[in-house]
Design a protein around this motif. Structure first.
Motif, PDB file in Angstrom:
ATOM      1  N   HIS A 160     -10.138   1.629  -7.023  1.00  9.35           N
ATOM      2  CA  HIS A 160      -8.822   1.227  -6.523  1.00  9.35           C
ATOM      3  C   HIS A 160      -7.830   1.053  -7.680  1.00  9.35           C
ATOM      4  CE1 HIS A 160      -5.958  -1.578  -4.362  1.00  9.35           C
ATOM      5  NE2 HIS A 160      -5.976  -0.497  -3.609  1.00  9.35           N
ATOM      6  N   TYR A 161      -8.255   0.439  -8.751  1.00 10.17           N
ATOM      7  CA  TYR A 161      -7.414   0.242  -9.931  1.00 10.17           C
ATOM      8  C   TYR A 161      -7.002   1.580 -10.528  1.00 10.17           C
ATOM      9  CZ  TYR A 161      -5.963  -1.162 -14.600  1.00 10.17           C
ATOM     10  OH  TYR A 161      -5.253  -1.337 -15.750  1.00 10.17           O
ATOM     11  N   ASP A 162      -7.960   2.496 -10.719  1.00  8.43           N
ATOM     12  CA  ASP A 162      -7.659   3.811 -11.292  1.00  8.43           C
ATOM     13  C   ASP A 162      -6.659   4.581 -10.429  1.00  8.43           C
ATOM     14  OD1 ASP A 162      -9.353   3.267 -13.392  1.00  8.43           O
ATOM     15  OD2 ASP A 162     -11.036   4.440 -12.578  1.00  8.43           O
ATOM     16  N   TYR A 163      -6.849   4.517  -9.107  1.00 11.86           N
ATOM     17  CA  TYR A 163      -5.935   5.215  -8.207  1.00 11.86           C
ATOM     18  C   TYR A 163      -4.516   4.659  -8.348  1.00 11.86           C
ATOM     19  CZ  TYR A 163      -3.903   7.266  -4.049  1.00 11.86           C
ATOM     20  OH  TYR A 163      -3.093   7.957  -3.194  1.00 11.86           O
ATOM     21  N   ASN A 164      -4.392   3.343  -8.399  1.00 10.53           N
ATOM     22  CA  ASN A 164      -3.068   2.728  -8.535  1.00 10.53           C
ATOM     23  C   ASN A 164      -2.460   3.000  -9.898  1.00 10.53           C
ATOM     24  OD1 ASN A 164      -2.057   1.083  -6.136  1.00 10.53           O
ATOM     25  ND2 ASN A 164      -4.255   0.691  -6.158  1.00 10.53           N
ATOM     26  N   GLN A 165      -3.281   3.119 -10.934  1.00  8.35           N
ATOM     27  CA  GLN A 165      -2.773   3.502 -12.249  1.00  8.35           C
ATOM     28  C   GLN A 165      -2.173   4.906 -12.197  1.00  8.35           C
ATOM     29  OE1 GLN A 165      -2.393   0.570 -14.032  1.00  8.35           O
ATOM     30  NE2 GLN A 165      -2.726   1.946 -15.737  1.00  8.35           N
TER      31      GLN A 165
ATOM     32  N   LEU B  18       0.839  -1.199   0.000  1.00 10.66           N
ATOM     33  CA  LEU B  18       0.000   0.000   0.000  1.00 10.66           C
ATOM     34  C   LEU B  18       0.872   1.247   0.000  1.00 10.66           C
ATOM     35  CD1 LEU B  18      -2.716  -1.187   2.520  1.00 10.66           C
ATOM     36  CD2 LEU B  18      -2.874  -1.092   0.036  1.00 10.66           C
ATOM     37  N   SER B  19       0.499   2.217  -0.872  1.00 12.37           N
ATOM     38  CA  SER B  19       1.335   3.405  -1.001  1.00 12.37           C
ATOM     39  C   SER B  19       1.024   4.493   0.005  1.00 12.37           C
ATOM     40  CB  SER B  19       1.220   4.026  -2.378  1.00 12.37           C
ATOM     41  OG  SER B  19       0.506   3.288  -3.260  1.00 12.37           O
ATOM     42  N   ASP B  20      -0.248   4.672   0.327  1.00 13.42           N
ATOM     43  CA  ASP B  20      -0.607   5.782   1.209  1.00 13.42           C
ATOM     44  C   ASP B  20      -1.988   5.519   1.817  1.00 13.42           C
ATOM     45  OD1 ASP B  20      -2.363   6.250  -0.897  1.00 13.42           O
ATOM     46  OD2 ASP B  20      -1.283   7.989  -1.644  1.00 13.42           O
ATOM     47  N   ASP B  21      -2.507   6.490   2.566  1.00 11.91           N
ATOM     48  CA  ASP B  21      -3.804   6.341   3.241  1.00 11.91           C
ATOM     49  C   ASP B  21      -4.953   6.156   2.261  1.00 11.91           C
ATOM     50  OD1 ASP B  21      -2.635   6.493   5.711  1.00 11.91           O
ATOM     51  OD2 ASP B  21      -2.928   8.666   5.913  1.00 11.91           O
ATOM     52  N   GLU B  22      -4.909   6.858   1.145  1.00  9.28           N
ATOM     53  CA  GLU B  22      -5.975   6.720   0.142  1.00  9.28           C
ATOM     54  C   GLU B  22      -5.988   5.303  -0.431  1.00  9.28           C
ATOM     55  OE1 GLU B  22      -9.194   7.820  -2.381  1.00  9.28           O
ATOM     56  OE2 GLU B  22      -8.468   8.490  -0.446  1.00  9.28           O
ATOM     57  N   ASP B  23      -4.825   4.750  -0.677  1.00  2.44           N
ATOM     58  CA  ASP B  23      -4.725   3.376  -1.173  1.00  2.44           C
ATOM     59  C   ASP B  23      -5.308   2.411  -0.129  1.00  2.44           C
ATOM     60  OD1 ASP B  23      -4.050   1.420  -3.011  1.00  2.44           O
ATOM     61  OD2 ASP B  23      -1.931   1.363  -2.464  1.00  2.44           O
ATOM     62  N   ARG B  24      -5.000   2.639   1.163  1.00  2.00           N
ATOM     63  CA  ARG B  24      -5.552   1.815   2.253  1.00  2.00           C
ATOM     64  C   ARG B  24      -7.072   1.909   2.297  1.00  2.00           C
ATOM     65  NH1 ARG B  24      -1.382   3.743   4.578  1.00  2.00           N
ATOM     66  NH2 ARG B  24       0.248   2.294   5.067  1.00  2.00           N
TER      67      ARG B  24
ATOM     68  N   LEU C 144      -0.955   6.386  -9.563  1.00  2.00           N
ATOM     69  CA  LEU C 144       0.298   6.293  -8.801  1.00  2.00           C
ATOM     70  C   LEU C 144       1.422   5.755  -9.680  1.00  2.00           C
ATOM     71  CD1 LEU C 144      -0.842   4.836  -5.349  1.00  2.00           C
ATOM     72  CD2 LEU C 144      -0.063   7.158  -5.832  1.00  2.00           C
ATOM     73  N   ALA C 145       1.115   4.759 -10.494  1.00  2.00           N
ATOM     74  CA  ALA C 145       2.130   4.168 -11.373  1.00  2.00           C
ATOM     75  C   ALA C 145       2.600   5.183 -12.408  1.00  2.00           C
ATOM     76  CB  ALA C 145       1.577   2.921 -12.052  1.00  2.00           C
ATOM     77  N   GLU C 146       1.673   5.934 -12.982  1.00  2.00           N
ATOM     78  CA  GLU C 146       2.047   6.951 -13.962  1.00  2.00           C
ATOM     79  C   GLU C 146       2.916   8.021 -13.317  1.00  2.00           C
ATOM     80  OE1 GLU C 146      -1.588   8.392 -15.694  1.00  2.00           O
ATOM     81  OE2 GLU C 146      -2.059   6.435 -16.558  1.00  2.00           O
ATOM     82  N   SER C 147       2.532   8.433 -12.124  1.00  2.00           N
ATOM     83  CA  SER C 147       3.307   9.440 -11.398  1.00  2.00           C
ATOM     84  C   SER C 147       4.718   8.920 -11.109  1.00  2.00           C
ATOM     85  CB  SER C 147       2.598   9.795 -10.097  1.00  2.00           C
ATOM     86  OG  SER C 147       3.399  10.628  -9.306  1.00  2.00           O
TER      87      SER C 147
END
Length: 186
Positions: A66-71, A7-13, A73-76
């Motif tokens: 959740h998928y969109d958020y992680n995408q 998990l990267s951050d609170d939003e991901d959690r 993060l990956a792009e960033s």
């Protein structure tokens, strides 16, 4: 344990928590439907299936979020990695350029000290010889390179000029020496 590391951050959690709750609710409803089908209670099982479809929609929405958020993060992270790569490349070019410049200056200094200086000294010795000065030493005759070859050739030239000068002196003063010797005999 493994989830916390991923998990990267609170939003991901938060998004993963929403997805976990939605999937648990889906599986709970699925268990109810299976139990009702074993009881052969078709009416109640039909209602549970309608409720299950709503759970599927909720689970799909939370998964997509959740998928969109992680995408994102990956792009960033990809953009940051590209920037770091570009920065490292610039640093490497700067360091390489600096090293090449320093090697060039070092080579120039070595060439100047090992070749240009000694050659300049030998040229100065040759100019003195050409001007008629036979008193100075020829520098560099002990070197074992081209500069030493030039210096030894200049020394041979100087020795030759000295011999000629001595012969000319003897020729010019031979009559006087002969007369002085004859007077000494008389």
């Amino acid at each position: 344990h493994y989830k916390e590391k991923l998990l990267s951050d609170d939003e991901d959690r938060r998004l993963l928590g929403n997805l976990t709750r939605a999937m648990n609710a889906y599986f709970d409803d699925l268990d109810v439907i299976l139990a009702l089908s074993h009881k052969k209670d078709g009416a109640e099982a039909g209602e549970a299936i309608e409720k299950l479809q709503a759970r599927v929609a909720t689970a799909t929405e939370t998964f997509d979020a959740h998928y969109d958020y992680n995408q994102k993060l990956a792009e960033s992270s990809s953009i940051e990695a590209a920037a770091e790569k570009e920065s490292a490349l610039r640093l490497m070019i700067a360091v390489t350029t600096t090293l090449l410049f320093m090697l060039g200056i070092g080579g120039w200094l070595i060439a100047k000290g090992q070749l240009a200086g000694p050659i300049g000294t030998v040229v100065g010795n040759l100019e003195q010889l050409a001007a008629g000065s036979l008193t100075g030493d020829i520098a560099g005759t002990g070197r074992r390179d081209e500069v030493g070859d030039i210096a030894r050739a200049a020394q041979v030239f100087k020795d030759f000029v000295l011999k000629l000068d001595n012969q000319n002196w003897i020729k010019a003063n031979a009559a006087e020496i002969t007369a002085a010797l004859q007077q000494a005999d008389d």
